[in-house]
Design a protein around this motif. Structure first.
Motif, PDB file in Angstrom:
ATOM      1  N   LEU A 256     -30.528  10.681  44.161  1.00 38.54           N
ATOM      2  CA  LEU A 256     -29.087  10.768  44.000  1.00 38.54           C
ATOM      3  C   LEU A 256     -28.631  12.202  43.759  1.00 38.54           C
ATOM      4  N   GLU A 257     -29.394  12.948  42.989  1.00 41.65           N
ATOM      5  CA  GLU A 257     -29.024  14.341  42.723  1.00 41.65           C
ATOM      6  C   GLU A 257     -29.002  15.165  44.003  1.00 41.65           C
ATOM      7  N   ILE A 258     -30.020  14.999  44.832  1.00 45.52           N
ATOM      8  CA  ILE A 258     -30.054  15.704  46.119  1.00 45.52           C
ATOM      9  C   ILE A 258     -28.885  15.250  46.986  1.00 45.52           C
ATOM     10  N   TYR A 259     -28.667  13.942  47.046  1.00 47.43           N
ATOM     11  CA  TYR A 259     -27.604  13.373  47.873  1.00 47.43           C
ATOM     12  C   TYR A 259     -26.241  13.956  47.508  1.00 47.43           C
TER      13      TYR A 259
ATOM     14  N   SER B 122     -24.901  13.488  67.195  1.00 48.27           N
ATOM     15  CA  SER B 122     -25.978  12.788  66.488  1.00 48.27           C
ATOM     16  C   SER B 122     -26.047  13.214  65.024  1.00 48.27           C
ATOM     17  N   GLY B 123     -26.073  14.527  64.765  1.00 52.28           N
ATOM     18  CA  GLY B 123     -26.064  14.981  63.385  1.00 52.28           C
ATOM     19  C   GLY B 123     -24.825  14.511  62.647  1.00 52.28           C
ATOM     20  N   SER B 124     -23.674  14.623  63.307  1.00 51.29           N
ATOM     21  CA  SER B 124     -22.419  14.216  62.671  1.00 51.29           C
ATOM     22  C   SER B 124     -22.395  12.720  62.374  1.00 51.29           C
ATOM     23  N   SER B 125     -22.974  11.909  63.249  1.00 48.25           N
ATOM     24  CA  SER B 125     -23.022  10.465  62.993  1.00 48.25           C
ATOM     25  C   SER B 125     -23.844  10.153  61.753  1.00 48.25           C
ATOM     26  N   PHE B 126     -24.955  10.849  61.591  1.00 48.61           N
ATOM     27  CA  PHE B 126     -25.761  10.639  60.391  1.00 48.61           C
ATOM     28  C   PHE B 126     -25.004  11.064  59.134  1.00 48.61           C
ATOM     29  N   PHE B 127     -24.243  12.156  59.222  1.00 50.44           N
ATOM     30  CA  PHE B 127     -23.453  12.586  58.065  1.00 50.44           C
ATOM     31  C   PHE B 127     -22.387  11.553  57.715  1.00 50.44           C
ATOM     32  N   ILE B 128     -21.716  11.025  58.729  1.00 52.56           N
ATOM     33  CA  ILE B 128     -20.675  10.026  58.477  1.00 52.56           C
ATOM     34  C   ILE B 128     -21.288   8.756  57.890  1.00 52.56           C
ATOM     35  N   TYR B 129     -22.442   8.373  58.381  1.00 50.17           N
ATOM     36  CA  TYR B 129     -23.133   7.226  57.784  1.00 50.17           C
ATOM     37  C   TYR B 129     -23.362   7.457  56.306  1.00 50.17           C
ATOM     38  N   GLY B 130     -23.949   8.599  55.973  1.00 50.10           N
ATOM     39  CA  GLY B 130     -24.273   8.878  54.583  1.00 50.10           C
ATOM     40  C   GLY B 130     -23.054   8.983  53.693  1.00 50.10           C
ATOM     41  N   LEU B 131     -21.991   9.612  54.171  1.00 51.43           N
ATOM     42  CA  LEU B 131     -20.776   9.762  53.367  1.00 51.43           C
ATOM     43  C   LEU B 131     -20.077   8.421  53.161  1.00 51.43           C
TER      44      LEU B 131
ATOM     45  N   TRP C  39     -21.474   5.501  53.284  1.00 46.26           N
ATOM     46  CA  TRP C  39     -22.359   4.742  52.395  1.00 46.26           C
ATOM     47  C   TRP C  39     -22.110   5.132  50.940  1.00 46.26           C
ATOM     48  N   GLY C  40     -21.948   6.417  50.685  1.00 50.96           N
ATOM     49  CA  GLY C  40     -21.722   6.878  49.328  1.00 50.96           C
ATOM     50  C   GLY C  40     -20.425   6.366  48.740  1.00 50.96           C
ATOM     51  N   ILE C  41     -19.368   6.323  49.551  1.00 52.10           N
ATOM     52  CA  ILE C  41     -18.099   5.762  49.078  1.00 52.10           C
ATOM     53  C   ILE C  41     -18.258   4.275  48.807  1.00 52.10           C
ATOM     54  N   ASN C  42     -18.880   3.564  49.745  1.00 54.31           N
ATOM     55  CA  ASN C  42     -19.038   2.112  49.605  1.00 54.31           C
ATOM     56  C   ASN C  42     -19.865   1.728  48.387  1.00 54.31           C
TER      57      ASN C  42
ATOM     58  N   LYS D 154     -13.668   8.119  46.550  1.00 52.04           N
ATOM     59  CA  LYS D 154     -13.050   7.668  47.792  1.00 52.04           C
ATOM     60  C   LYS D 154     -11.882   8.552  48.186  1.00 52.04           C
ATOM     61  N   ASP D 155     -11.049   8.919  47.240  1.00 45.73           N
ATOM     62  CA  ASP D 155      -9.878   9.739  47.557  1.00 45.73           C
ATOM     63  C   ASP D 155     -10.285  11.099  48.107  1.00 45.73           C
ATOM     64  N   LEU D 156     -11.404  11.608  47.648  1.00 44.80           N
ATOM     65  CA  LEU D 156     -11.850  12.936  48.064  1.00 44.80           C
ATOM     66  C   LEU D 156     -12.545  12.917  49.419  1.00 44.80           C
TER      67      LEU D 156
END
Length: 337
Positions: A217-220, A253-262, A264-267, A273-275
């Motif tokens: 989580l700290e790295i994330y 491809s890189g951007s899709s992985f970033f959007i997945y991770g971000l 996921w973090g909100i969910n 979420k607002d940020l």
């Protein structure tokens, strides 16, 4: 997501970046399956589960050829998820056997690039998507701490070696640590996408109150903040993350992985979420703007290990997998059930 998944299945045996079609157990397809199984869980029928299960059956549920190589363990993620659905021990038996062999005969190689057997450990950042979630999933379904101990030991070694503590991004491998690209450090977009998506897939398997979860989580959180700061105005990320002006070409491809991770973090209540929600909205819109009418995701950088180029009419299976992973979380974020 359905259109992209169907296009990819129809074109599964295309050649893409190489002169021959990828082996079904190759890492490229392993990354596709990681996203495809997320889509299968959402779909209205078992068509996609059946497609994935047929791949496993045809290959006798084996991992790919190289015992220690992280790339060749990627397909194990799909196997374990199918095991969770079908409860058939045959599905995970070869994966468990191979990981147990590694535990009994751990690699003695070092993480320095281009040294003997350097790929037998996680010496390049892509590896942190490919193998660690397999170890985390096997730990989760068996409860055996030996898999968790190996995961933590190896991941910490790789992070200590590859993670830039100032920029909060990962070098692709040691060979990039002392190089500059137009005056900036070289942090490959998809390489860091591999890591960021992998972190979410690992944390999915761990209990949030554990020390192991808190380590990831700290790295994330550090990476998420950095990614928010360097996202391009149209929603994607530059192929060299700190060199936006030098790499104006879209890359999905890189951007899709970033959007997945971000997303996921909100969910999961980790990111504000607002940020972060506008970052996800912009990113998902930009990515899907590069999907053709028949379902091909364009501007996927070909196989490589560094910033390069991408084209509107070229794709790759891992790009599809990344989009499907991203979509699975974006759908939840914006109210999908």
């Amino acid at each position: 997501m359905e259109k992209v998944a169907d296009w990819q299945i129809f074109h599964f045996r295309d050649t893409y970046s190489r002169s021959q079609a990828h082996h079904p157990l190759n890492w490229t397809n392993g990354a596709l399956y990681v996203g495809m199984i997320k889509w299968a869980e959402m779909a209205d029928n078992d068509k996609y589960y059946n497609w994935l299960k047929n791949i496993g059956t045809e290959n006798e549920w084996q991992l790919h050829k190289r015992i220690y190589h992280a790339d060749d363990q990627t397909v194990g993620q799909m196997y374990i998820d199918l095991y969770r659905k079908y409860k058939d021990e045959e599905i995970i038996a070869p994966t468990k056997k191979q990981l147990d062999f590694i535990l009994m005969h751990p690699s003695q190689s070092v993480l320095n690039w281009e040294t003997p057997y350097d790929h037998d450990r996680w010496s390049w950042c892509d590896a942190l998507f490919m193998a660690p979630p397999v170890w985390a999933k096997l730990y989760n379904i068996t409860g055996n701490n030996k898999y968790l101990h190996f995961l933590m030991t190896e991941y910490k070694a790789s992070t200590e070696f590859l993670f830039d503590k100032k920029e909060h991004l990962y070098y692709r491998d040691e060979s990039y640590m002392n190089k500059l690209d137009n005056g900036t450090k070289i942090f490959w977009s998809r390489g860091n996408g591999w890591v960021f998506a992998g972190l979410a897939n690992i944390m999915n398997e761990l209990k949030p109150n554990t020390d192991e979860y808190k380590y990831f989580l700290e790295i994330y959180k550090k990476m998420a903040k950095k990614l928010l700061d360097i996202q391009k105005s149209e929603g994607l990320w530059a192929m060299s993350l700190l060199s936006q002006e030098e790499y104006p070409t879209p890359e999905t491809s890189g951007s899709s992985f970033f959007i997945y991770g971000l997303a996921w973090g909100i969910n999961n209540g980790i990111l504000d979420k607002d940020l972060y929600i506008e970052s996800v909205r912009k990113g998902w819109t930009a990515i899907t703007n590069h999907v053709t009418d028949d379902g091909m995701l364009g501007y996927v950088q070909p196989i490589g290990g560094a910033p390069g180029n991408a084209w509107p009419d070229k794709t790759e299976v891992y790009g599809t997998g990344a989009l499907l992973s991203a979509g699975s979380e974006v759908y939840k974020l914006f109210g999908g059930k």
